[in-house]
Design a protein around this motif. Structure first.
Motif, PDB file in Angstrom:
ATOM      1  N   HIS A  54     -18.543   0.413  -5.537  1.00  0.00           N
ATOM      2  CA  HIS A  54     -17.807   0.857  -6.448  1.00  0.00           C
ATOM      3  C   HIS A  54     -18.700   0.189  -8.018  1.00  0.00           C
ATOM      4  O   HIS A  54     -17.576   1.474  -9.357  1.00  0.00           O
ATOM      5  CB  HIS A  54     -17.224  -0.805  -6.598  1.00  0.00           C
ATOM      6  N   CYS A 104     -11.150  -5.139   5.486  1.00  0.00           N
ATOM      7  CA  CYS A 104     -12.209  -6.506   4.874  1.00  0.00           C
ATOM      8  C   CYS A 104     -12.917  -6.861   6.260  1.00  0.00           C
ATOM      9  O   CYS A 104     -12.616  -6.914   7.114  1.00  0.00           O
ATOM     10  CB  CYS A 104     -11.167  -7.323   4.207  1.00  0.00           C
ATOM     11  N   HIS A 155      -7.872   1.188  -4.818  1.00  0.00           N
ATOM     12  CA  HIS A 155      -8.848  -0.407  -5.050  1.00  0.00           C
ATOM     13  C   HIS A 155     -10.195  -0.078  -5.941  1.00  0.00           C
ATOM     14  O   HIS A 155     -11.273  -0.385  -6.089  1.00  0.00           O
ATOM     15  CB  HIS A 155      -9.532  -0.193  -3.801  1.00  0.00           C
ATOM     16  N   SER A 199      -7.013   4.310   7.465  1.00  0.00           N
ATOM     17  CA  SER A 199      -7.154   4.477   6.739  1.00  0.00           C
ATOM     18  C   SER A 199      -6.853   6.318   5.937  1.00  0.00           C
ATOM     19  O   SER A 199      -6.858   6.474   4.960  1.00  0.00           O
ATOM     20  CB  SER A 199      -8.437   4.387   6.896  1.00  0.00           C
ATOM     21  N   GLU A 230     -14.165  -3.329   1.948  1.00  0.00           N
ATOM     22  CA  GLU A 230     -14.674  -5.315   1.524  1.00  0.00           C
ATOM     23  C   GLU A 230     -15.069  -5.706   2.012  1.00  0.00           C
ATOM     24  O   GLU A 230     -15.134  -5.941   3.438  1.00  0.00           O
ATOM     25  CB  GLU A 230     -13.148  -5.985   0.703  1.00  0.00           C
ATOM     26  N   GLY A 265     -11.564   2.926   1.102  1.00  0.00           N
ATOM     27  CA  GLY A 265     -12.301   1.249   0.421  1.00  0.00           C
ATOM     28  C   GLY A 265     -12.820   0.083   1.492  1.00  0.00           C
ATOM     29  O   GLY A 265     -11.737  -0.043   2.406  1.00  0.00           O
ATOM     30  N   TYR A 267       1.114  -0.949  -0.180  1.00  0.00           N
ATOM     31  CA  TYR A 267      -0.305   0.184   0.093  1.00  0.00           C
ATOM     32  C   TYR A 267       0.819   1.659   0.028  1.00  0.00           C
ATOM     33  O   TYR A 267       2.281   1.153  -0.420  1.00  0.00           O
ATOM     34  CB  TYR A 267      -0.684   0.286   1.380  1.00  0.00           C
ATOM     35  N   TYR A 307     -15.982   3.888  -0.909  1.00  0.00           N
ATOM     36  CA  TYR A 307     -16.146   2.698  -1.434  1.00  0.00           C
ATOM     37  C   TYR A 307     -16.421   1.269  -0.721  1.00  0.00           C
ATOM     38  O   TYR A 307     -16.331   1.370  -0.034  1.00  0.00           O
ATOM     39  CB  TYR A 307     -15.091   2.910  -2.361  1.00  0.00           C
ATOM     40  N   THR A 322      -7.788  -2.797  -0.442  1.00  0.00           N
ATOM     41  CA  THR A 322      -8.553  -1.899   0.667  1.00  0.00           C
ATOM     42  C   THR A 322      -8.205  -1.951   1.991  1.00  0.00           C
ATOM     43  O   THR A 322      -7.542  -3.088   3.302  1.00  0.00           O
ATOM     44  CB  THR A 322     -10.224  -2.015   1.090  1.00  0.00           C
ATOM     45  N   HIS A 333     -17.124  -2.328  -1.149  1.00  0.00           N
ATOM     46  CA  HIS A 333     -16.715  -3.382  -2.355  1.00  0.00           C
ATOM     47  C   HIS A 333     -17.255  -5.052  -1.235  1.00  0.00           C
ATOM     48  O   HIS A 333     -17.362  -5.320  -0.557  1.00  0.00           O
ATOM     49  CB  HIS A 333     -15.529  -3.450  -2.736  1.00  0.00           C
ATOM     50  N   TRP A 357      -3.438   5.078   1.659  1.00  0.00           N
ATOM     51  CA  TRP A 357      -4.277   4.207   0.395  1.00  0.00           C
ATOM     52  C   TRP A 357      -3.846   3.450  -0.202  1.00  0.00           C
ATOM     53  O   TRP A 357      -1.968   3.430  -0.145  1.00  0.00           O
ATOM     54  CB  TRP A 357      -4.790   5.576  -0.997  1.00  0.00           C
ATOM     55  N   ASP A 405      -8.919   6.964  -5.913  1.00  0.00           N
ATOM     56  CA  ASP A 405      -7.656   6.124  -5.180  1.00  0.00           C
ATOM     57  C   ASP A 405      -7.062   6.797  -3.217  1.00  0.00           C
ATOM     58  O   ASP A 405      -7.523   6.210  -2.308  1.00  0.00           O
ATOM     59  CB  ASP A 405      -6.843   5.651  -5.765  1.00  0.00           C
TER      60      ASP A 405
END
Length: 220
Positions: A195, A61, A80, A74, A106, A104, A21, A32, A58, A34, A77, A99
């Protein structure tokens, strides 16, 4: 709007390797949503990301049991969204690197399902019972049948959105336009998006009625 503190989150750390990352801080304007189209474990998803060379992932998760698994802060970045210049061109907008200014999330879920006699199959051929499937009133991005987001995932997502919404001053309002490419998202306007709000070729997340009900309740 309810207030959520960090200690209220069912959060565990499972860091991505530092090269997976980008440890640069940018002001966050968007969130966002996902889903993984994969296994039920956030930890396992992050392990898979660590085994490739691309800096795709992301910050969070959410496992099937509702555990919020954090891959990196967070404030940093990774790629993603897989943004395409052609989408911005079609909407007569300049390309923006969303991004960097978005977070993101998930949800671990298999995505579209195929009915097969008295059960459903994932794209990998796994069989799931009807109780694990959401049937939409009409097709969304090519399918009516979707792996159900669990109640635990939806509740963890609710808390996380409330926490980040306050921390980053991101409005949490629901708008049905999130279910297709939307110029508001492409313009980097503050808010929570799917997304599919920036991609014509994606199907995550799908409009699960229970998730929508939760989303609408965030601002009450």
């Amino acid at each position: 709007m309810n207030s959520v503190k960090l200690e209220d989150l069912n959060l565990v750390q499972h860091p991505l390797d530092s090269g997976q990352y980008i440890a640069e801080e940018f002001p966050k304007r968007q969130i966002y949503l996902h889903h993984t189209v994969g296994n039920p474990s956030g930890q396992r998803t992050i392990d898979i990301w660590n085994n490739d060379r691309a800096r795709i992932g992301t910050a969070i998760c959410i496992s099937r049991d509702g555990t919020i698994v954090q891959a990196f802060s967070s404030k940093y970045w990774a790629f993603h969204l897989g943004l395409k210049e052609s989408v911005f061109q079609k909407e007569n907008l300049p390309y923006l690197s969303l991004d960097k200014t978005s977070i993101g999330i998930e949800l671990c879920a298999y995505g579209p399902m195929t009915p097969n006699k008295n059960h459903f199959k994932t794209i990998y051929g796994h069989s799931l019972p009807e109780t694990d499937v959401v049937t939409l009133d009409k097709e969304f991005r090519g399918s009516k049948y979707w792996h159900k987001y669990t109640d635990e995932q939806i509740e963890s997502l609710r808390k996380l959105l409330l926490y980040w919404g306050k921390r980053y001053s991101i409005p949490l309002d629901y708008d049905e336009r999130v279910w297709d490419v939307w110029d508001k998202a492409l313009r980097n306007k503050r808010g929570v998006y799917s997304h599919v709000s920036v991609r014509y070729d994606k199907s995550d997340i799908y409009p699960d009625p229970r998730l929508i009900e939760m989303w609408k309740g965030l601002t009450k």
